[in-house]
Scaffold this motif. Structure first.
Motif, PDB file in Angstrom:
ATOM      1  N   GLU A  21       0.831  -1.205   0.000  1.00  0.00           N
ATOM      2  CA  GLU A  21       0.000   0.000   0.000  1.00  0.00           C
ATOM      3  C   GLU A  21       0.867   1.257   0.000  1.00  0.00           C
ATOM      4  N   ILE A  22       1.959   1.234   0.751  1.00  0.00           N
ATOM      5  CA  ILE A  22       2.896   2.368   0.751  1.00  0.00           C
ATOM      6  C   ILE A  22       3.473   2.545  -0.654  1.00  0.00           C
ATOM      7  N   GLN A  23       3.901   1.450  -1.271  1.00  0.00           N
ATOM      8  CA  GLN A  23       4.472   1.497  -2.623  1.00  0.00           C
ATOM      9  C   GLN A  23       3.466   2.093  -3.611  1.00  0.00           C
ATOM     10  N   PHE A  24       2.256   1.621  -3.534  1.00  0.00           N
ATOM     11  CA  PHE A  24       1.198   2.039  -4.436  1.00  0.00           C
ATOM     12  C   PHE A  24       0.931   3.544  -4.323  1.00  0.00           C
ATOM     13  N   PHE A  25       0.771   4.046  -3.104  1.00  0.00           N
ATOM     14  CA  PHE A  25       0.471   5.464  -2.919  1.00  0.00           C
ATOM     15  C   PHE A  25       1.704   6.346  -3.165  1.00  0.00           C
ATOM     16  N   ALA A  26       2.887   5.793  -2.983  1.00  0.00           N
ATOM     17  CA  ALA A  26       4.103   6.540  -3.335  1.00  0.00           C
ATOM     18  C   ALA A  26       4.157   6.747  -4.851  1.00  0.00           C
ATOM     19  N   TYR A  27       3.807   5.714  -5.605  1.00  0.00           N
ATOM     20  CA  TYR A  27       3.785   5.830  -7.064  1.00  0.00           C
ATOM     21  C   TYR A  27       2.717   6.823  -7.519  1.00  0.00           C
ATOM     22  N   LEU A  28       1.537   6.733  -6.938  1.00  0.00           N
ATOM     23  CA  LEU A  28       0.473   7.678  -7.279  1.00  0.00           C
ATOM     24  C   LEU A  28       0.909   9.106  -6.953  1.00  0.00           C
ATOM     25  N   SER A  29       1.586   9.306  -5.848  1.00  0.00           N
ATOM     26  CA  SER A  29       2.098  10.632  -5.474  1.00  0.00           C
ATOM     27  C   SER A  29       3.066  11.162  -6.524  1.00  0.00           C
ATOM     28  N   CYS A  30       3.948  10.294  -6.980  1.00  0.00           N
ATOM     29  CA  CYS A  30       4.901  10.683  -8.026  1.00  0.00           C
ATOM     30  C   CYS A  30       4.155  11.085  -9.290  1.00  0.00           C
ATOM     31  N   LEU A  31       3.137  10.322  -9.667  1.00  0.00           N
ATOM     32  CA  LEU A  31       2.343  10.653 -10.851  1.00  0.00           C
ATOM     33  C   LEU A  31       1.654  12.001 -10.699  1.00  0.00           C
ATOM     34  N   LEU A  32       1.129  12.288  -9.521  1.00  0.00           N
ATOM     35  CA  LEU A  32       0.480  13.576  -9.283  1.00  0.00           C
ATOM     36  C   LEU A  32       1.476  14.725  -9.405  1.00  0.00           C
ATOM     37  N   SER A  33       2.710  14.497  -8.988  1.00  0.00           N
ATOM     38  CA  SER A  33       3.725  15.550  -9.142  1.00  0.00           C
ATOM     39  C   SER A  33       4.053  15.762 -10.615  1.00  0.00           C
ATOM     40  N   LEU A  52       5.117  -8.940  -9.596  1.00  0.00           N
ATOM     41  CA  LEU A  52       3.676  -9.037  -9.381  1.00  0.00           C
ATOM     42  C   LEU A  52       2.895  -8.060 -10.248  1.00  0.00           C
ATOM     43  N   GLY A  53       3.617  -7.198 -10.985  1.00  0.00           N
ATOM     44  CA  GLY A  53       2.971  -6.274 -11.902  1.00  0.00           C
ATOM     45  C   GLY A  53       2.634  -4.918 -11.325  1.00  0.00           C
ATOM     46  N   SER A  54       3.046  -4.661 -10.101  1.00  0.00           N
ATOM     47  CA  SER A  54       2.721  -3.382  -9.473  1.00  0.00           C
ATOM     48  C   SER A  54       3.971  -2.517  -9.323  1.00  0.00           C
ATOM     49  N   PRO A  55       3.782  -1.203  -9.173  1.00  0.00           N
ATOM     50  CA  PRO A  55       4.937  -0.317  -8.983  1.00  0.00           C
ATOM     51  C   PRO A  55       5.664  -0.648  -7.678  1.00  0.00           C
ATOM     52  N   TYR A  56       6.989  -0.628  -7.753  1.00  0.00           N
ATOM     53  CA  TYR A  56       7.835  -0.949  -6.604  1.00  0.00           C
ATOM     54  C   TYR A  56       9.049  -0.036  -6.627  1.00  0.00           C
ATOM     55  N   SER A  57       9.422   0.468  -5.455  1.00  0.00           N
ATOM     56  CA  SER A  57      10.623   1.275  -5.317  1.00  0.00           C
ATOM     57  C   SER A  57      11.494   0.687  -4.219  1.00  0.00           C
ATOM     58  N   SER A  58      12.745   0.411  -4.541  1.00  0.00           N
ATOM     59  CA  SER A  58      13.671  -0.081  -3.516  1.00  0.00           C
ATOM     60  C   SER A  58      13.923   1.008  -2.473  1.00  0.00           C
ATOM     61  N   ASP A  59      13.794   2.283  -2.874  1.00  0.00           N
ATOM     62  CA  ASP A  59      13.943   3.389  -1.912  1.00  0.00           C
ATOM     63  C   ASP A  59      12.865   3.308  -0.826  1.00  0.00           C
ATOM     64  N   ILE A  60      11.636   3.011  -1.227  1.00  0.00           N
ATOM     65  CA  ILE A  60      10.534   2.886  -0.272  1.00  0.00           C
ATOM     66  C   ILE A  60      10.757   1.666   0.617  1.00  0.00           C
ATOM     67  N   GLN A  61      11.172   0.559   0.023  1.00  0.00           N
ATOM     68  CA  GLN A  61      11.461  -0.666   0.789  1.00  0.00           C
ATOM     69  C   GLN A  61      12.539  -0.387   1.837  1.00  0.00           C
ATOM     70  N   SER A  62      13.630   0.257   1.419  1.00  0.00           N
ATOM     71  CA  SER A  62      14.736   0.574   2.343  1.00  0.00           C
ATOM     72  C   SER A  62      14.283   1.521   3.443  1.00  0.00           C
ATOM     73  N   SER A  63      13.469   2.500   3.068  1.00  0.00           N
ATOM     74  CA  SER A  63      12.954   3.457   4.038  1.00  0.00           C
ATOM     75  C   SER A  63      12.125   2.749   5.105  1.00  0.00           C
ATOM     76  N   LEU A  64      11.240   1.855   4.686  1.00  0.00           N
ATOM     77  CA  LEU A  64      10.418   1.121   5.642  1.00  0.00           C
ATOM     78  C   LEU A  64      11.298   0.297   6.581  1.00  0.00           C
ATOM     79  N   GLU A  65      12.290  -0.391   6.023  1.00  0.00           N
ATOM     80  CA  GLU A  65      13.178  -1.208   6.847  1.00  0.00           C
ATOM     81  C   GLU A  65      13.925  -0.358   7.872  1.00  0.00           C
TER      82      GLU A  65
END
Length: 194
Positions: A21-33, A52-65
């Motif tokens: 969900e974080i990945q998904f809304f991060a991608y939507l945020s980028c699109l809005l910008s 899995l076919g969805s947007p993914y950012s290693s930056d977001i993954q690292s941030s969560l960790e």
């Protein structure tokens, strides 16, 4: 900051949140910008199409960790999380930093879309967004939003058409965001599956 802000907004709307969900809304945020005239380079967070076919950012993954390891986010159940008091305090500090502050409106607008549309409707729309849609048949992880990708150009054309059609009708970004999401689901915008 993105992970904390999105997590706090999701937590207030839906309770515990997941990395996807974080990945998904991060991608939507980028699109809005991008809609608002910023570039992917300015956003400074690269996305790929996951297996899995969805947007993914290693930056977001690292941030969560990192946020879990420093106690700003608590893992409540397998793959579900909550913002802690420390995370809330860190987010408040981040919002005061000019270099991060400009992103808040896009992150907040992406999450605010949940107050107008159900999560499933928003998620389905993003699978029809030109860049994710064009990457859907790739069996490998594929970079999203590259300027050389014709689907990225189609996305910019969609945004230009939408801006032109909605000129002056909305004072905030939530109106255009909802119109765009609903248009993707009803296939009223540019047909890019040719």
């Amino acid at each position: 900051m993105d992970t904390l802000l999105i997590g706090s907004k999701l937590q207030s709307r839906i309770g515990d949140f997941s990395l996807s969900e974080i990945q998904f809304f991060a991608y939507l945020s980028c699109l809005l910008s991008l809609y608002d005239g910023h570039t992917v380079t300015e956003w400074n967070c690269a996305f790929i199409k996951s297996v899995l076919g969805s947007p993914y950012s290693s930056d977001i993954q690292s941030s969560l960790e990192l946020l879990v390891s420093n106690g700003s986010i608590l893992e409540t159940d397998r793959d579900f999380y909550q913002i802690t008091e420390k995370g809330t305090n860190t987010l408040s500090f981040c919002k005061t930093q000019k270099q991060l502050n400009w992103r808040c409106s896009y992150l907040e607008t992406a999450c605010k879309s949940l107050s107008v549309l159900p999560y499933g409707v928003i998620k389905e729309a993003l699978t029809r967004e030109p860049v994710v849609f064009s990457a859907r048949n790739s069996l490998i992880s594929k970079s999203l939003l590259e300027s050389s990708n014709p689907a990225t150009e189609a996305l910019h054309i969609q945004f230009a058409s939408l801006k032109n059609a909605l000129e002056g009708q909305y004072k905030s970004l939530i109106g255009p965001a909802i119109v765009w999401i609903e248009s993707l689901n009803s296939n009223h915008l540019l047909n890019y599956d040719n």
